[in-house]
Motif scaffolding. Structure first.
Motif, PDB file in Angstrom:
ATOM      1  N   VAL A  62       0.630  -1.222  -0.184  1.00  9.19           N
ATOM      2  CA  VAL A  62       0.084   0.203   0.225  1.00  9.19           C
ATOM      3  C   VAL A  62       0.839   1.363   0.081  1.00  9.19           C
ATOM      4  O   VAL A  62       1.123   1.836  -0.813  1.00  9.19           O
ATOM      5  N   LEU A  63       1.699   1.605   0.716  1.00  9.64           N
ATOM      6  CA  LEU A  63       2.578   2.056   1.142  1.00  9.64           C
ATOM      7  C   LEU A  63       3.482   2.450  -0.702  1.00  9.64           C
ATOM      8  O   LEU A  63       3.712   3.460  -1.019  1.00  9.64           O
ATOM      9  N   LEU A  64       3.538   1.506  -1.132  1.00 17.74           N
ATOM     10  CA  LEU A  64       4.772   1.503  -2.862  1.00 17.74           C
ATOM     11  C   LEU A  64       3.298   1.620  -3.713  1.00 17.74           C
ATOM     12  O   LEU A  64       4.201   1.749  -4.493  1.00 17.74           O
ATOM     13  N   ARG A  65       1.864   2.162  -3.169  1.00 14.22           N
ATOM     14  CA  ARG A  65       1.158   2.302  -4.190  1.00 14.22           C
ATOM     15  C   ARG A  65       1.214   0.810  -5.392  1.00 14.22           C
ATOM     16  O   ARG A  65       1.169   0.936  -6.380  1.00 14.22           O
ATOM     17  N   ASP A  66       1.080  -0.111  -5.213  1.00 11.60           N
ATOM     18  CA  ASP A  66       1.249  -0.979  -6.153  1.00 11.60           C
ATOM     19  C   ASP A  66      -0.372  -1.931  -6.352  1.00 11.60           C
ATOM     20  O   ASP A  66      -0.462  -2.697  -4.733  1.00 11.60           O
ATOM     21  N   ARG A  67      -1.323  -2.069  -6.772  1.00 12.29           N
ATOM     22  CA  ARG A  67      -2.388  -1.721  -7.021  1.00 12.29           C
ATOM     23  C   ARG A  67      -2.524  -3.625  -6.551  1.00 12.29           C
ATOM     24  O   ARG A  67      -2.483  -4.256  -6.073  1.00 12.29           O
TER      25      ARG A  67
ATOM     26  N   GLN B  92      -3.309   4.709   5.388  1.00 10.51           N
ATOM     27  CA  GLN B  92      -2.054   4.995   4.143  1.00 10.51           C
ATOM     28  C   GLN B  92      -2.869   5.310   2.640  1.00 10.51           C
ATOM     29  O   GLN B  92      -2.491   5.586   2.537  1.00 10.51           O
ATOM     30  N   ALA B  93      -3.986   4.243   2.260  1.00  9.64           N
ATOM     31  CA  ALA B  93      -4.096   4.828   1.269  1.00  9.64           C
ATOM     32  C   ALA B  93      -5.011   5.715   1.231  1.00  9.64           C
ATOM     33  O   ALA B  93      -4.698   6.704  -0.374  1.00  9.64           O
ATOM     34  N   SER B  94      -5.899   6.672   2.245  1.00 14.42           N
ATOM     35  CA  SER B  94      -6.850   7.533   1.980  1.00 14.42           C
ATOM     36  C   SER B  94      -5.326   8.290   2.194  1.00 14.42           C
ATOM     37  O   SER B  94      -6.126   9.024   1.318  1.00 14.42           O
TER      38      SER B  94
ATOM     39  N   GLU C  38      -8.390   3.547  -5.421  1.00  8.88           N
ATOM     40  CA  GLU C  38      -8.685   1.909  -6.032  1.00  8.88           C
ATOM     41  C   GLU C  38      -8.039   1.307  -5.108  1.00  8.88           C
ATOM     42  O   GLU C  38      -8.016  -0.103  -4.352  1.00  8.88           O
ATOM     43  N   ILE C  39      -6.869   1.641  -4.029  1.00 10.19           N
ATOM     44  CA  ILE C  39      -6.483   0.068  -3.667  1.00 10.19           C
ATOM     45  C   ILE C  39      -6.879   0.447  -1.960  1.00 10.19           C
ATOM     46  O   ILE C  39      -7.750  -0.345  -1.304  1.00 10.19           O
ATOM     47  N   ALA C  40      -7.823   2.052  -1.975  1.00 11.82           N
ATOM     48  CA  ALA C  40      -9.321   2.138  -0.702  1.00 11.82           C
ATOM     49  C   ALA C  40      -9.573   1.250  -0.838  1.00 11.82           C
ATOM     50  O   ALA C  40     -10.489   0.167  -0.393  1.00 11.82           O
TER      51      ALA C  40
ATOM     52  N   ALA D 242     -13.177  -4.106   0.092  1.00 11.57           N
ATOM     53  CA  ALA D 242     -14.225  -4.805  -0.077  1.00 11.57           C
ATOM     54  C   ALA D 242     -13.113  -6.090  -0.264  1.00 11.57           C
ATOM     55  O   ALA D 242     -13.919  -7.089   0.265  1.00 11.57           O
ATOM     56  N   ALA D 243     -12.210  -5.468   0.543  1.00 12.23           N
ATOM     57  CA  ALA D 243     -12.238  -7.343   1.743  1.00 12.23           C
ATOM     58  C   ALA D 243     -12.202  -7.506   3.000  1.00 12.23           C
ATOM     59  O   ALA D 243     -11.658  -8.243   3.333  1.00 12.23           O
ATOM     60  N   GLY D 244     -12.910  -6.365   3.176  1.00 15.68           N
ATOM     61  CA  GLY D 244     -13.353  -5.752   4.866  1.00 15.68           C
ATOM     62  C   GLY D 244     -12.420  -5.491   6.158  1.00 15.68           C
ATOM     63  O   GLY D 244     -13.170  -5.530   7.019  1.00 15.68           O
TER      64      GLY D 244
END
Length: 141
Positions: free
Chosen positions: A17-22, A48-50, A56-58, A63-65
């Motif tokens: 997430v920190l690296l923004r690697d979707r 971190q995503a927000s 998209e990561i958020a 979606a994963a909970g």
């Protein structure tokens, strides 16, 4: 899956997430990473995503909970994901959080701090203010 493996996956998730690697975030979530487990400093992946405007990561994390209102407690990263996104005017991340049930009136610091609307006004981020008001955010009097 054993606890140790899940914990390792979750640590890797925080890094992804920190690296923004979707792509890696998707793979780690599929493999069983816990979307709510904070890193060693207390920062949650959703925070971190927000704060970085990674809508998209958020969305993947939600979606994963991941809980949209879970507070992060990391050094320099304390507060709710919605406050983090609103503070920096990340409108797409704000939209995503609201769609997934984030409370537009939830004050950070366990109810004693600023609200997402307060942060958006401080920006100033008028688009974010409008999104929050449309979602039912109530201004302080």
């Amino acid at each position: 899956m054993n606890q140790r493996k899940r914990k390792k996956l979750s640590r890797r998730l925080c890094t992804a997430v920190l690296l923004r690697d979707r792509t890696l975030v998707k793979a780690l979530l599929r493999a069983g990473a816990d979307p709510e487990r904070a890193n060693s400093e207390g920062t949650t992946p959703l925070y971190q995503a927000s704060v970085n405007g990674e809508a998209e990561i958020a969305r993947l994390l939600l979606a994963a909970g991941a809980s949209p209102d879970a507070e992060s407690s990391g050094l320099g990263a304390e507060g709710t994901p919605l406050c983090a996104a609103a503070c920096w005017g990340h409108a797409e991340a704000v939209r995503e959080l609201l769609v997934h049930g984030a409370d537009p009136n939830l004050h950070e610091d366990h109810g004693t701090g600023l609200s997402p609307l307060d942060w958006a006004h401080h920006g100033p981020h008028p688009e974010t203010v409008a999104l929050l008001v449309a979602a039912g955010a109530i201004p302080r009097r």
